[in-house]
Write an enzyme that holds these catalytic residues in place. Structure first.
Site, PDB file in Angstrom:
ATOM      1  N   HIS A   1      -6.847   7.234  -2.008  1.00 31.72           N
ATOM      2  CA  HIS A   1      -7.639   6.197  -1.358  1.00 31.72           C
ATOM      3  C   HIS A   1      -6.886   5.358  -0.319  1.00 31.72           C
ATOM      4  O   HIS A   1      -7.522   4.692   0.493  1.00 31.72           O
ATOM      5  CB  HIS A   1      -8.275   5.268  -2.413  1.00 31.72           C
ATOM      6  CG  HIS A   1      -7.366   4.185  -2.870  1.00 31.72           C
ATOM      7  ND1 HIS A   1      -6.382   4.389  -3.804  1.00 31.72           N
ATOM      8  CD2 HIS A   1      -7.262   2.885  -2.486  1.00 31.72           C
ATOM      9  CE1 HIS A   1      -5.729   3.265  -4.000  1.00 31.72           C
ATOM     10  NE2 HIS A   1      -6.228   2.330  -3.204  1.00 31.72           N
ATOM     11  N   ASP A   2      -5.556   5.369  -0.302  1.00 30.18           N
ATOM     12  CA  ASP A   2      -4.822   4.589   0.713  1.00 30.18           C
ATOM     13  C   ASP A   2      -3.813   5.454   1.475  1.00 30.18           C
ATOM     14  O   ASP A   2      -2.823   4.925   2.014  1.00 30.18           O
ATOM     15  CB  ASP A   2      -4.085   3.411   0.047  1.00 30.18           C
ATOM     16  CG  ASP A   2      -4.958   2.169  -0.058  1.00 30.18           C
ATOM     17  OD1 ASP A   2      -5.863   2.014   0.779  1.00 30.18           O
ATOM     18  OD2 ASP A   2      -4.754   1.358  -0.983  1.00 30.18           O
TER      19      ASP A   2
ATOM     20  N   ASP B   1      -9.443  -0.525  -7.035  1.00 29.93           N
ATOM     21  CA  ASP B   1      -8.406  -0.878  -6.085  1.00 29.93           C
ATOM     22  C   ASP B   1      -7.884  -2.298  -6.299  1.00 29.93           C
ATOM     23  O   ASP B   1      -6.809  -2.635  -5.848  1.00 29.93           O
ATOM     24  CB  ASP B   1      -9.039  -0.772  -4.690  1.00 29.93           C
ATOM     25  CG  ASP B   1      -8.012  -0.602  -3.615  1.00 29.93           C
ATOM     26  OD1 ASP B   1      -6.851  -0.383  -3.969  1.00 29.93           O
ATOM     27  OD2 ASP B   1      -8.380  -0.691  -2.445  1.00 29.93           O
TER      28      ASP B   1
ATOM     29  N   HIS C   1       0.837  -1.211   0.000  1.00 29.01           N
ATOM     30  CA  HIS C   1       0.000   0.000   0.000  1.00 29.01           C
ATOM     31  C   HIS C   1       0.867   1.256   0.000  1.00 29.01           C
ATOM     32  O   HIS C   1       0.798   2.079   0.906  1.00 29.01           O
ATOM     33  CB  HIS C   1      -0.953  -0.014   1.199  1.00 29.01           C
ATOM     34  CG  HIS C   1      -2.023  -1.054   1.075  1.00 29.01           C
ATOM     35  ND1 HIS C   1      -1.946  -2.280   1.683  1.00 29.01           N
ATOM     36  CD2 HIS C   1      -3.177  -1.053   0.362  1.00 29.01           C
ATOM     37  CE1 HIS C   1      -3.030  -2.987   1.381  1.00 29.01           C
ATOM     38  NE2 HIS C   1      -3.781  -2.269   0.583  1.00 29.01           N
ATOM     39  N   ASN C   2       1.657   1.406  -1.039  1.00 27.49           N
ATOM     40  CA  ASN C   2       2.609   2.524  -1.111  1.00 27.49           C
ATOM     41  C   ASN C   2       2.224   3.466  -2.264  1.00 27.49           C
ATOM     42  O   ASN C   2       1.179   3.309  -2.898  1.00 27.49           O
ATOM     43  CB  ASN C   2       4.019   1.956  -1.293  1.00 27.49           C
ATOM     44  CG  ASN C   2       4.050   0.923  -2.408  1.00 27.49           C
ATOM     45  OD1 ASN C   2       3.347   1.073  -3.402  1.00 27.49           O
ATOM     46  ND2 ASN C   2       4.832  -0.131  -2.246  1.00 27.49           N
ATOM     47  N   PHE C   3       3.101   4.428  -2.527  1.00 26.38           N
ATOM     48  CA  PHE C   3       2.785   5.427  -3.558  1.00 26.38           C
ATOM     49  C   PHE C   3       2.652   4.786  -4.951  1.00 26.38           C
ATOM     50  O   PHE C   3       1.836   5.211  -5.773  1.00 26.38           O
ATOM     51  CB  PHE C   3       3.860   6.517  -3.557  1.00 26.38           C
ATOM     52  CG  PHE C   3       3.606   7.607  -4.557  1.00 26.38           C
ATOM     53  CD1 PHE C   3       2.503   8.440  -4.447  1.00 26.38           C
ATOM     54  CD2 PHE C   3       4.481   7.803  -5.624  1.00 26.38           C
ATOM     55  CE1 PHE C   3       2.253   9.441  -5.376  1.00 26.38           C
ATOM     56  CE2 PHE C   3       4.246   8.808  -6.555  1.00 26.38           C
ATOM     57  CZ  PHE C   3       3.130   9.628  -6.436  1.00 26.38           C
ATOM     58  N   GLN C   4       3.430   3.734  -5.210  1.00 21.74           N
ATOM     59  CA  GLN C   4       3.329   3.055  -6.510  1.00 21.74           C
ATOM     60  C   GLN C   4       1.927   2.447  -6.682  1.00 21.74           C
ATOM     61  O   GLN C   4       1.363   2.476  -7.778  1.00 21.74           O
ATOM     62  CB  GLN C   4       4.371   1.927  -6.638  1.00 21.74           C
ATOM     63  CG  GLN C   4       5.775   2.388  -6.942  1.00 21.74           C
ATOM     64  CD  GLN C   4       6.548   2.770  -5.694  1.00 21.74           C
ATOM     65  OE1 GLN C   4       5.968   2.928  -4.618  1.00 21.74           O
ATOM     66  NE2 GLN C   4       7.844   2.932  -5.814  1.00 21.74           N
ATOM     67  N   HIS C   5       1.390   1.897  -5.584  1.00 17.82           N
ATOM     68  CA  HIS C   5       0.033   1.331  -5.650  1.00 17.82           C
ATOM     69  C   HIS C   5      -0.975   2.446  -5.944  1.00 17.82           C
ATOM     70  O   HIS C   5      -1.865   2.293  -6.791  1.00 17.82           O
ATOM     71  CB  HIS C   5      -0.297   0.616  -4.333  1.00 17.82           C
ATOM     72  CG  HIS C   5      -1.747   0.267  -4.179  1.00 17.82           C
ATOM     73  ND1 HIS C   5      -2.375  -0.679  -4.969  1.00 17.82           N
ATOM     74  CD2 HIS C   5      -2.715   0.773  -3.349  1.00 17.82           C
ATOM     75  CE1 HIS C   5      -3.656  -0.759  -4.622  1.00 17.82           C
ATOM     76  NE2 HIS C   5      -3.886   0.111  -3.643  1.00 17.82           N
TER      77      HIS C   5
HETATM   78  N1  LIG Z   1      -5.324 -12.240  -2.815  1.00 19.30           N
HETATM   79  C1  LIG Z   1      -5.420 -11.015  -3.354  1.00 19.30           C
HETATM   80  N2  LIG Z   1      -5.973 -10.018  -2.669  1.00 19.30           N
HETATM   81  C2  LIG Z   1      -6.037  -8.792  -3.248  1.00 19.30           C
HETATM   82  C3  LIG Z   1      -5.514  -8.527  -4.541  1.00 19.30           C
HETATM   83  N3  LIG Z   1      -5.710  -7.225  -4.842  1.00 19.30           N
HETATM   84  C4  LIG Z   1      -6.322  -6.697  -3.767  1.00 19.30           C
HETATM   85  N4  LIG Z   1      -6.515  -7.634  -2.802  1.00 19.30           N
HETATM   86  C5  LIG Z   1      -7.187  -7.484  -1.521  1.00 19.30           C
HETATM   87  O1  LIG Z   1      -8.244  -6.589  -1.730  1.00 19.30           O
HETATM   88  C6  LIG Z   1      -8.132  -5.574  -0.797  1.00 19.30           C
HETATM   89  C7  LIG Z   1      -8.632  -4.243  -1.258  1.00 19.30           C
HETATM   90  O2  LIG Z   1      -8.521  -3.382  -0.147  1.00 19.30           O
HETATM   91  P1  LIG Z   1      -7.096  -3.203   0.561  1.00 19.30           P
HETATM   92  O3  LIG Z   1      -6.247  -2.380  -0.350  1.00 19.30           O
HETATM   93  O4  LIG Z   1      -7.303  -2.780   1.939  1.00 19.30           O
HETATM   94  O5  LIG Z   1      -6.447  -4.681   0.618  1.00 19.30           O
HETATM   95  C8  LIG Z   1      -6.615  -5.438  -0.539  1.00 19.30           C
HETATM   96  C9  LIG Z   1      -6.253  -6.884  -0.466  1.00 19.30           C
HETATM   97  O6  LIG Z   1      -6.589  -7.428   0.791  1.00 19.30           O
HETATM   98  C10 LIG Z   1      -4.929  -9.617  -5.260  1.00 19.30           C
HETATM   99  O7  LIG Z   1      -4.479  -9.495  -6.395  1.00 19.30           O
HETATM  100  N5  LIG Z   1      -4.903 -10.818  -4.604  1.00 19.30           N
HETATM  101 ZN   LIG Z   2      -5.627   0.414  -2.520  1.00 21.75          ZN
END
Ligand SMILES: Nc1nc2c(ncn2[C@@H]2O[C@@H]3COP(=O)(O)O[C@H]3[C@H]2O)c(=O)[nH]1
Ligand SMILES: [Zn+2]
Length: 446
Positions: free
Chosen positions: A237-238, A342, A197-201
């Protein structure tokens, strides 16, 4: 290796001549060629990492010597130091690609990345270097690259700026370029240095939103203010995600859970941080909106960011299914169900999506390790003893991604090719991986 402006190699020494913006030294990272060939070999990256480590004390030594002799540290030393640190971080990130978590010493990991040390941000010098690079970079020189490589943070900010200008937001909402740049920089500063959950995300989700706005022709279907809400929500969003999810926040009774009464603590926090940034006049991209527009943007962003809580996924998907047969883009009530993208990593090419999954699993396993250490309930889908990479992904694709994207494709048929097909291919890829793992386990037993 370091080169002077005329291209000759020079020694890094206290006698280096001072330079300026027009006569930069060039630092060449000797391992960079390896990256263009794909993912670094882990042993090799370990090797490089060990070789790189002695540089830091040398630089510290150099810095104090220069300080003694000249009384002031030349900018070049800070520049070099942050480049070495940035490279070191990149190598360490390769270790994140081990979803088994084999390459990190657990104690070291715990110390660097734990719920107590939530503010694992870039240091101020690094932030300043990125800011300078961002402000001196144009769209052209950020994207003129012939090789496939990971984008730098400053380049991502330039691209985000392009998204805002390209969608005419600066003109329509009277946003000054400098204010937009300050806002983007503050957003970057408020993402933590954690595996997923970083800036790249944040950049990936925003870029996916931007791509879909064009792909599905939303510019002609929605009002500009709706697009502005969607893109800005994706960006925010994060914000300040600590790397531990809501279940952890609630079970560990963290400050966030207490502050938000266990109701979507993280999403409430991301949104509060966003409006904290916007409350600074120099970052306030909403300052020239009418009060009616401001109300609409604030309400819209709160809805979009709170909708990213996965605990509400089924509720939102079911509401979407009910409105789908009579979906009307002009009806504000329908558009409120737009959830930002997301969870769209698997729609990307496998070479991009798979490393993201490794990073996500590292964050998951880190959380479940902490839960075990603290005697908290262990989140099953994050438990390294219970899930494997393929099992985690086949379940996520089957039960979350396909139902969501199948519904969305009914509204936007072009998503069949751009989202549904790659996601189905990913399911096949991880199903095969799961089968192979099971067969291997069977063969070992017998
Ligand atoms: N297993 C899995 N979980 C994901 C993936 N992408 C998002 N998630 C889950 O979906 C959630 C979306 O909200 P969050 O970003 O809090 O945390 C994320 C992860 O828990 C993925 O590719 N694989
Ligand atoms: Zn996210």
């Amino acid at each position: 290796k370091m080169y002077n402006p005329s291209g000759s190699m020079v020694n890094i020494s206290p006698r280096l001549e001072a330079n300026d913006m027009d006569s930069c030294y060039r630092l060449e990272v000797v391992a960079s060629d390896l990256q263009s060939e794909g993912i670094l070999d882990l042993d090799l990256s370990k090797d490089l990492y060990l070789k790189l480590c002695p540089f830091l004390p040398r630089l510290h030594h150099l810095e104090s010597k220069v300080l003694e002799e000249a009384g002031k540290t030349p900018d070049i030393v800070f520049e070099l130091k942050s480049q070495v640190e940035a490279f070191k971080r990149k190598l360490e990130n390769v270790k994140h690609l081990s979803w088994l978590g084999l390459f990190k010493d657990k104690n070291e990991q715990q110390a660097k990345f734990s719920p107590k040390t939530r503010r694992s941000r870039q240091n101020v010098q690094e932030q300043e270097r990125v800011r300078r690079q961002f402000l001196h970079m144009s769209f052209r020189n950020s994207c003129d690259c012939g090789v496939v490589r990971q984008w730098e943070e400053a380049e991502m900010m330039v691209l985000l700026q392009v998204m805002y200008t390209d969608l005419d937001f600066l003109m329509v909402f009277h946003i000054e370029l400098e204010v937009l740049q300050n806002f983007l920089f503050e957003v970057y500063c408020h993402y933590n240095n954690i595996p997923f959950h970083n800036f790249q995300h944040c950049f990936c989700v925003t870029q996916m939103m931007y791509g879909l706005i064009w792909l599905t022709d939303l510019r002609n279907k929605l009002e500009r203010i709706d697009l502005f809400i969607m893109l800005t929500s994706a960006l925010c969003h994060d914000l300040d995600h600590p790397g531990y999810n809501n279940v952890y926040q609630i079970n560990a009774q963290t400050d966030l859970a207490l502050r938000y009464n266990d109701i979507s603590p993280l999403e409430n926090h991301h949104c509060a941080i966003a409006f904290g940034i916007l409350s600074k006049p120099e970052c306030n991209i909403l300052k020239n909106l009418s009060s009616e527009q401001y109300k609409q943007v604030r309400g819209g962003m709160i809805k979009c960011i709170l909708a990213t809580d996965m605990a509400r996924h089924n509720e939102i998907l079911n509401k979407f299914k009910v409105t789908l047969p009579v979906f009307d883009f002009k009806n504000k009530d329908d558009t409120k169900y737009k959830k930002n993208l997301d969870i769209s990593n698997e729609a990307r090419p496998m070479a991009v999506a798979e490393p993201w999954l490794d990073c996500l699993l590292q964050e998951f396993f880190n959380q479940s390790d902490t839960e075990k250490l603290k005697g908290l309930p262990v989140t099953p889908f994050m438990d390294r003893d219970k899930v494997s990479k393929p099992s985690s992904q086949t379940n996520f694709i089957r039960f979350v991604l396909l139902p969501l994207f199948t519904e969305l494709t009914k509204l936007f048929p072009c998503l069949e090719q751009h989202i549904l097909e790659p996601v189905r291919r990913a399911l096949e890829y991880y199903s095969n991986m799961e089968k192979a793992t099971q067969e291997e386990a069977g063969a070992t037993k017998s």
